[in-house]
Design a protein around this motif. Sequence first.
Motif, short mmCIF file in Angstrom:
data_model
loop_
_atom_site.label_atom_id
_atom_site.label_comp_id
_atom_site.label_asym_id
_atom_site.label_seq_id
_atom_site.Cartn_x
_atom_site.Cartn_y
_atom_site.Cartn_z
N SER A 97 1.46 13.22 -8.70
CA SER A 97 2.86 13.62 -8.93
C SER A 97 3.77 13.06 -7.84
CB SER A 97 2.98 15.14 -8.97
OG SER A 97 2.32 15.65 -10.09
N ARG A 98 3.29 13.11 -6.61
CA ARG A 98 4.09 12.57 -5.50
C ARG A 98 4.31 11.06 -5.66
NH1 ARG A 98 3.88 15.96 -0.78
NH2 ARG A 98 5.05 14.35 0.30
N PHE A 99 3.25 10.34 -6.02
CA PHE A 99 3.40 8.91 -6.24
C PHE A 99 4.38 8.64 -7.37
CE2 PHE A 99 -0.64 8.24 -3.89
CZ PHE A 99 -0.24 7.18 -3.09
N ARG A 100 4.31 9.43 -8.44
CA ARG A 100 5.24 9.24 -9.55
C ARG A 100 6.69 9.42 -9.08
NH1 ARG A 100 3.66 12.36 -14.89
NH2 ARG A 100 5.49 11.22 -15.57
N ARG A 101 6.94 10.47 -8.31
CA ARG A 101 8.30 10.71 -7.82
C ARG A 101 8.77 9.58 -6.92
NH1 ARG A 101 6.35 16.05 -7.28
NH2 ARG A 101 6.20 15.82 -5.02
N VAL A 102 7.91 9.14 -6.02
CA VAL A 102 8.28 8.07 -5.09
C VAL A 102 8.58 6.79 -5.84
CG1 VAL A 102 7.35 6.57 -3.28
CG2 VAL A 102 7.09 9.02 -3.08
N LEU A 103 7.71 6.44 -6.80
CA LEU A 103 7.93 5.20 -7.55
C LEU A 103 9.13 5.29 -8.48
CD1 LEU A 103 4.22 4.28 -8.35
CD2 LEU A 103 5.76 3.13 -6.74
N THR A 104 9.41 6.47 -8.99
CA THR A 104 10.59 6.64 -9.84
C THR A 104 11.86 6.46 -9.01
OG1 THR A 104 9.43 8.13 -11.34
CG2 THR A 104 11.83 8.25 -11.34
N GLN A 105 11.87 7.03 -7.82
CA GLN A 105 13.05 6.94 -6.96
C GLN A 105 13.20 5.59 -6.29
OE1 GLN A 105 12.69 10.27 -4.29
NE2 GLN A 105 13.25 11.74 -5.87
N ASN A 106 12.08 4.90 -6.07
CA ASN A 106 12.14 3.61 -5.38
C ASN A 106 11.15 2.65 -6.05
OD1 ASN A 106 12.32 1.51 -3.61
ND2 ASN A 106 12.09 2.75 -1.78
N PRO A 107 11.52 2.07 -7.19
CA PRO A 107 10.61 1.18 -7.93
C PRO A 107 10.13 -0.03 -7.13
CG PRO A 107 12.50 1.78 -9.28
CD PRO A 107 12.78 2.28 -7.89
N ALA A 108 10.88 -0.42 -6.12
CA ALA A 108 10.48 -1.57 -5.30
C ALA A 108 9.16 -1.32 -4.57
CB ALA A 108 11.58 -1.91 -4.29
N LEU A 109 8.78 -0.05 -4.42
CA LEU A 109 7.52 0.28 -3.74
C LEU A 109 6.29 -0.04 -4.59
CD1 LEU A 109 8.37 3.66 -2.04
CD2 LEU A 109 7.95 1.47 -0.94
N LEU A 110 6.49 -0.32 -5.86
CA LEU A 110 5.36 -0.61 -6.72
C LEU A 110 4.54 -1.79 -6.18
CD1 LEU A 110 3.69 -0.07 -9.21
CD2 LEU A 110 5.27 -1.48 -10.51
N GLU A 111 5.20 -2.81 -5.70
CA GLU A 111 4.49 -3.96 -5.16
C GLU A 111 3.65 -3.57 -3.95
OE1 GLU A 111 2.77 -7.40 -5.23
OE2 GLU A 111 4.20 -6.76 -6.74
N GLU A 112 4.17 -2.70 -3.12
CA GLU A 112 3.41 -2.23 -1.96
C GLU A 112 2.19 -1.41 -2.39
OE1 GLU A 112 4.55 -0.04 2.20
OE2 GLU A 112 6.18 -0.88 0.99
N VAL A 113 2.35 -0.59 -3.42
CA VAL A 113 1.23 0.19 -3.95
C VAL A 113 0.17 -0.76 -4.50
CG1 VAL A 113 0.52 1.81 -5.77
CG2 VAL A 113 2.55 2.28 -4.39
N ARG A 114 0.60 -1.76 -5.25
CA ARG A 114 -0.35 -2.73 -5.81
C ARG A 114 -1.13 -3.44 -4.70
NH1 ARG A 114 3.90 -5.33 -9.98
NH2 ARG A 114 3.53 -3.93 -11.73
N GLU A 115 -0.43 -3.86 -3.66
CA GLU A 115 -1.09 -4.53 -2.54
C GLU A 115 -2.11 -3.62 -1.86
OE1 GLU A 115 1.72 -6.11 0.27
OE2 GLU A 115 2.86 -7.11 -1.32
N LEU A 116 -1.71 -2.39 -1.62
CA LEU A 116 -2.61 -1.45 -0.96
C LEU A 116 -3.87 -1.22 -1.80
CD1 LEU A 116 -3.15 0.60 1.31
CD2 LEU A 116 -1.88 2.28 -0.03
N LEU A 117 -3.70 -1.01 -3.08
CA LEU A 117 -4.85 -0.79 -3.95
C LEU A 117 -5.74 -2.03 -4.01
CD1 LEU A 117 -3.31 1.24 -6.88
CD2 LEU A 117 -4.66 2.07 -4.97
N SER A 118 -5.13 -3.18 -4.08
CA SER A 118 -5.89 -4.42 -4.14
C SER A 118 -6.71 -4.63 -2.87
CB SER A 118 -4.94 -5.59 -4.35
OG SER A 118 -5.65 -6.80 -4.31
N GLU A 119 -6.09 -4.42 -1.73
CA GLU A 119 -6.78 -4.62 -0.45
C GLU A 119 -7.97 -3.70 -0.28
OE1 GLU A 119 -4.27 -4.43 3.03
OE2 GLU A 119 -2.66 -5.43 1.91
#
Length: 138
Positions: free
Chosen positions: A77-99
């Motif tokens: 839920s927290r990730f959903r709220r953060v990504l909804t409020q700041n969609p630009a963070l999606l790329e950072e989440v993708r990078e973190l998961l990939s790494e």
Amino acid sequence: MSELEIVQWAAPAAQALVGAMMGDVWGSVRDRFTGILSRRTESASDVAEELEESRQRLLDAEGDEETQTEVMAEWRSRFRRVLTQNPALLEEVRELLSEFKEDKLAQQKYHVEQHVKTSGGMVFNLGSGTQNNSVPRS
């Protein structure tokens, strides 16, 4: 960014977070997760404290699946709220998961079990690894 896309990334991010909390990689990823999750109005120290509280809860539960599910739902839920409020963070989440997925999180052993019921609706189930799905006949 669509709500579906946010959900598609929030779930594995929460799963990776819980897996990291329960494993040896927590020290190396804690600050990255804190950085992403504190991009809302909260301070990084408050988020770091909440993350540590969740980690301690998981460690105290010693693998209890219900506790894991609850903690994962909270952070999803927290990730959903953060990504909804700041969609630009999606790329950072993708990078973190990939790494960490390939490198360190793949080495951790954790189990997630979901039980979903619906009546005439749609259910989206997103995860990685082995998934066993069954649909009971009515």
